[in-house]
Motif scaffolding. Structure first.
Motif, PDB file in Angstrom:
ATOM      1  N   LEU A   1      49.869  38.932  47.395  1.00 10.69           N
ATOM      2  CA  LEU A   1      48.641  39.155  46.931  1.00 10.69           C
ATOM      3  C   LEU A   1      47.689  39.042  48.044  1.00 10.69           C
ATOM      4  CD1 LEU A   1      49.135  35.849  45.525  1.00 10.69           C
ATOM      5  CD2 LEU A   1      48.565  37.564  44.307  1.00 10.69           C
ATOM      6  N   THR A   2      46.931  39.248  47.227  1.00 11.93           N
ATOM      7  CA  THR A   2      44.867  40.324  48.121  1.00 11.93           C
ATOM      8  C   THR A   2      43.885  39.306  47.886  1.00 11.93           C
ATOM      9  OG1 THR A   2      44.642  41.864  47.223  1.00 11.93           O
ATOM     10  CG2 THR A   2      45.755  42.144  49.101  1.00 11.93           C
ATOM     11  N   ASN A   3      42.679  39.440  48.614  1.00 15.98           N
ATOM     12  CA  ASN A   3      41.902  38.371  47.868  1.00 15.98           C
ATOM     13  C   ASN A   3      41.047  39.553  46.673  1.00 15.98           C
ATOM     14  OD1 ASN A   3      40.344  40.297  48.933  1.00 15.98           O
ATOM     15  ND2 ASN A   3      38.712  40.011  49.879  1.00 15.98           N
ATOM     16  N   LEU A   4      41.823  40.296  45.528  1.00 16.20           N
ATOM     17  CA  LEU A   4      41.501  41.296  44.803  1.00 16.20           C
ATOM     18  C   LEU A   4      41.665  40.641  43.336  1.00 16.20           C
ATOM     19  CD1 LEU A   4      42.910  45.197  45.477  1.00 16.20           C
ATOM     20  CD2 LEU A   4      40.341  44.052  46.083  1.00 16.20           C
ATOM     21  N   GLY A   5      41.897  39.519  43.682  1.00 19.59           N
ATOM     22  CA  GLY A   5      41.800  38.632  41.489  1.00 19.59           C
ATOM     23  C   GLY A   5      43.422  38.904  40.727  1.00 19.59           C
ATOM     24  N   GLU A   6      43.246  38.114  39.769  1.00 19.82           N
ATOM     25  CA  GLU A   6      44.274  38.464  38.906  1.00 19.82           C
ATOM     26  C   GLU A   6      43.706  39.116  38.373  1.00 19.82           C
ATOM     27  OE1 GLU A   6      45.513  35.775  35.974  1.00 19.82           O
ATOM     28  OE2 GLU A   6      46.763  35.035  37.717  1.00 19.82           O
ATOM     29  N   LEU A   7      43.863  40.233  37.064  1.00 20.51           N
ATOM     30  CA  LEU A   7      42.684  41.307  36.130  1.00 20.51           C
ATOM     31  C   LEU A   7      43.366  41.254  35.113  1.00 20.51           C
ATOM     32  CD1 LEU A   7      41.328  43.701  38.967  1.00 20.51           C
ATOM     33  CD2 LEU A   7      40.067  41.370  38.166  1.00 20.51           C
ATOM     34  N   THR A   8      42.830  42.074  33.705  1.00 22.17           N
ATOM     35  CA  THR A   8      43.349  42.005  32.732  1.00 22.17           C
ATOM     36  C   THR A   8      43.852  43.559  33.230  1.00 22.17           C
ATOM     37  OG1 THR A   8      41.826  42.519  31.685  1.00 22.17           O
ATOM     38  CG2 THR A   8      42.413  40.585  30.982  1.00 22.17           C
ATOM     39  N   TYR A   9      44.597  44.311  32.288  1.00 21.23           N
ATOM     40  CA  TYR A   9      44.867  46.006  32.710  1.00 21.23           C
ATOM     41  C   TYR A   9      43.485  46.841  32.666  1.00 21.23           C
ATOM     42  CZ  TYR A   9      46.500  50.611  32.210  1.00 21.23           C
ATOM     43  OH  TYR A   9      46.271  52.213  31.692  1.00 21.23           O
ATOM     44  N   ASP A  10      42.359  46.222  31.812  1.00 22.15           N
ATOM     45  CA  ASP A  10      41.154  47.051  30.599  1.00 22.15           C
ATOM     46  C   ASP A  10      39.894  46.040  32.020  1.00 22.15           C
ATOM     47  OD1 ASP A  10      42.198  47.775  28.860  1.00 22.15           O
ATOM     48  OD2 ASP A  10      41.449  46.028  27.534  1.00 22.15           O
ATOM     49  N   GLN A  11      40.307  44.708  32.891  1.00 18.44           N
ATOM     50  CA  GLN A  11      39.165  44.865  33.441  1.00 18.44           C
ATOM     51  C   GLN A  11      40.247  45.934  34.734  1.00 18.44           C
ATOM     52  OE1 GLN A  11      40.387  40.740  33.786  1.00 18.44           O
ATOM     53  NE2 GLN A  11      38.432  40.002  33.464  1.00 18.44           N
ATOM     54  N   LEU A  12      41.091  45.798  35.304  1.00 18.78           N
ATOM     55  CA  LEU A  12      41.680  46.691  36.060  1.00 18.78           C
ATOM     56  C   LEU A  12      41.707  48.278  36.258  1.00 18.78           C
ATOM     57  CD1 LEU A  12      43.315  46.596  38.832  1.00 18.78           C
ATOM     58  CD2 LEU A  12      44.684  46.800  37.594  1.00 18.78           C
ATOM     59  N   ASP A  13      41.165  48.826  35.297  1.00 18.88           N
ATOM     60  CA  ASP A  13      41.077  50.200  34.643  1.00 18.88           C
ATOM     61  C   ASP A  13      39.928  50.329  34.951  1.00 18.88           C
ATOM     62  OD1 ASP A  13      41.362  52.940  34.078  1.00 18.88           O
ATOM     63  OD2 ASP A  13      40.847  52.348  32.407  1.00 18.88           O
ATOM     64  N   ASP A  14      38.107  49.190  34.724  1.00 12.62           N
ATOM     65  CA  ASP A  14      36.825  49.232  34.765  1.00 12.62           C
ATOM     66  C   ASP A  14      36.836  49.644  35.710  1.00 12.62           C
ATOM     67  OD1 ASP A  14      36.707  49.613  32.091  1.00 12.62           O
ATOM     68  OD2 ASP A  14      35.995  47.718  31.372  1.00 12.62           O
ATOM     69  N   GLU A  15      36.976  48.274  36.981  1.00 13.97           N
ATOM     70  CA  GLU A  15      36.761  47.882  38.455  1.00 13.97           C
ATOM     71  C   GLU A  15      37.722  49.058  38.824  1.00 13.97           C
ATOM     72  OE1 GLU A  15      37.255  44.134  39.378  1.00 13.97           O
ATOM     73  OE2 GLU A  15      36.863  43.302  36.395  1.00 13.97           O
ATOM     74  N   ARG A  16      38.680  49.471  38.831  1.00 13.10           N
ATOM     75  CA  ARG A  16      39.033  50.412  40.242  1.00 13.10           C
ATOM     76  C   ARG A  16      40.038  51.270  39.652  1.00 13.10           C
ATOM     77  NH1 ARG A  16      39.840  47.256  44.820  1.00 13.10           N
ATOM     78  NH2 ARG A  16      41.273  48.207  45.499  1.00 13.10           N
ATOM     79  N   GLY A  17      39.769  52.356  38.295  1.00 13.12           N
ATOM     80  CA  GLY A  17      39.834  53.316  38.072  1.00 13.12           C
ATOM     81  C   GLY A  17      39.493  54.597  38.518  1.00 13.12           C
ATOM     82  N   PRO A  18      40.211  55.353  38.219  1.00 15.04           N
ATOM     83  CA  PRO A  18      40.925  55.190  36.757  1.00 15.04           C
ATOM     84  C   PRO A  18      42.522  54.703  38.147  1.00 15.04           C
ATOM     85  CG  PRO A  18      40.871  57.656  38.008  1.00 15.04           C
ATOM     86  CD  PRO A  18      40.390  56.470  38.638  1.00 15.04           C
ATOM     87  N   LEU A  19      43.957  54.537  36.663  1.00 19.84           N
ATOM     88  CA  LEU A  19      44.854  54.003  37.316  1.00 19.84           C
ATOM     89  C   LEU A  19      46.459  54.968  36.898  1.00 19.84           C
ATOM     90  CD1 LEU A  19      44.573  50.426  35.543  1.00 19.84           C
ATOM     91  CD2 LEU A  19      43.656  51.354  38.060  1.00 19.84           C
ATOM     92  N   ARG A  20      46.881  54.656  38.282  1.00 23.82           N
ATOM     93  CA  ARG A  20      48.264  55.835  37.821  1.00 23.82           C
ATOM     94  C   ARG A  20      49.396  55.178  37.716  1.00 23.82           C
ATOM     95  NH1 ARG A  20      48.787  58.519  42.534  1.00 23.82           N
ATOM     96  NH2 ARG A  20      48.016  56.428  43.632  1.00 23.82           N
ATOM     97  N   PRO A  21      50.280  54.955  36.663  1.00 22.05           N
ATOM     98  CA  PRO A  21      50.691  54.378  37.200  1.00 22.05           C
ATOM     99  C   PRO A  21      52.650  55.044  37.640  1.00 22.05           C
ATOM    100  CG  PRO A  21      51.496  56.058  35.104  1.00 22.05           C
ATOM    101  CD  PRO A  21      50.100  56.329  35.580  1.00 22.05           C
TER     102      PRO A  21
END
Length: 196
Positions: free
Chosen positions: A32-52
């Protein structure tokens, strides 16, 4: 993309690894880091593009193994130099080498890879390196850490090195005299070490 289609593990544009383990399918970093807990869409919006996160393509693995097998006693030194160059490039791009371990960031293998193994290639003399194998391994490491998918490397790389050693007839046949007995390498590859 439906909830069921969303990958269990992803790497973000900064090389951070995320795991779908929160309530209601949310993603968190692990550890765990201080980046929090995000939905997939939130994660993609904030830190995307996401790579599986995926395992290496079998053809890529075969190419990696063939290059290092061809390098003989220069294999481990060549691998370490390629890994170091990749680590330096990732540090320039992202400020860290996290992308090397985004597929499995919380493991002891990942910790050792990030904190020590990636830097072992810094002072290896060019005469200890196979140039053709170096180019192949660097190209693959770049694809695996910066391509459309993130390959799991923390455990995958020691396994590939074991395959190279097994084909050669033992670790001593892929490791030069200066790297033989290196405690960090021996610990990192411990799960796969074979003895002559």
């Amino acid at each position: 993309m439906t909830e069921e289609e969303r990958p269990y593990r992803v790497a973000d544009k900064h090389g951070e690894g995320w795991l779908r383990n929160g309530p209601d399918g949310t993603y968190t970093t692990y550890p765990l880091t201080n980046l929090g807990e995000l939905t997939y869409d939130q994660l993609d919006d904030e830190r995307g593009p996401l790579r599986p996160v995926v395992n290496a393509d079998p053809e890529d693995s075969a190419q990696f193994n063939a290059a290092l097998t061809h390098a003989g006693k220069k294999a481990m030194a060549t691998f370490l130099v390629a890994l170091h160059h990749t680590g330096e490039e990732l540090a320039r791009l992202h400020g860290s080498v996290r992308a090397l371990t985004a597929g499995r960031p919380g493991s002891w293998e990942a910790n050792l890879l990030r904190s020590h193994i990636v830097w072992l290639g810094e002072d290896i003399a060019p005469s200890r390196v196979d140039d053709a194998a170096l180019l192949t391994v660097k190209t693959l490491l770049k694809e695996w850490t910066q391509g459309p998918t993130q390959v799991e490397l923390a455990e995958g790389l020691p396994f590939s090195l074991w395959q190279v050693a097994e084909k050669a007839g033992g670790w001593d046949l892929i490791t030069d005299q200066w790297l033989r007995g290196n405690t960090a390498i021996e610990r990192w590859t411990a799960s796969y070490r074979i003895h002559d």
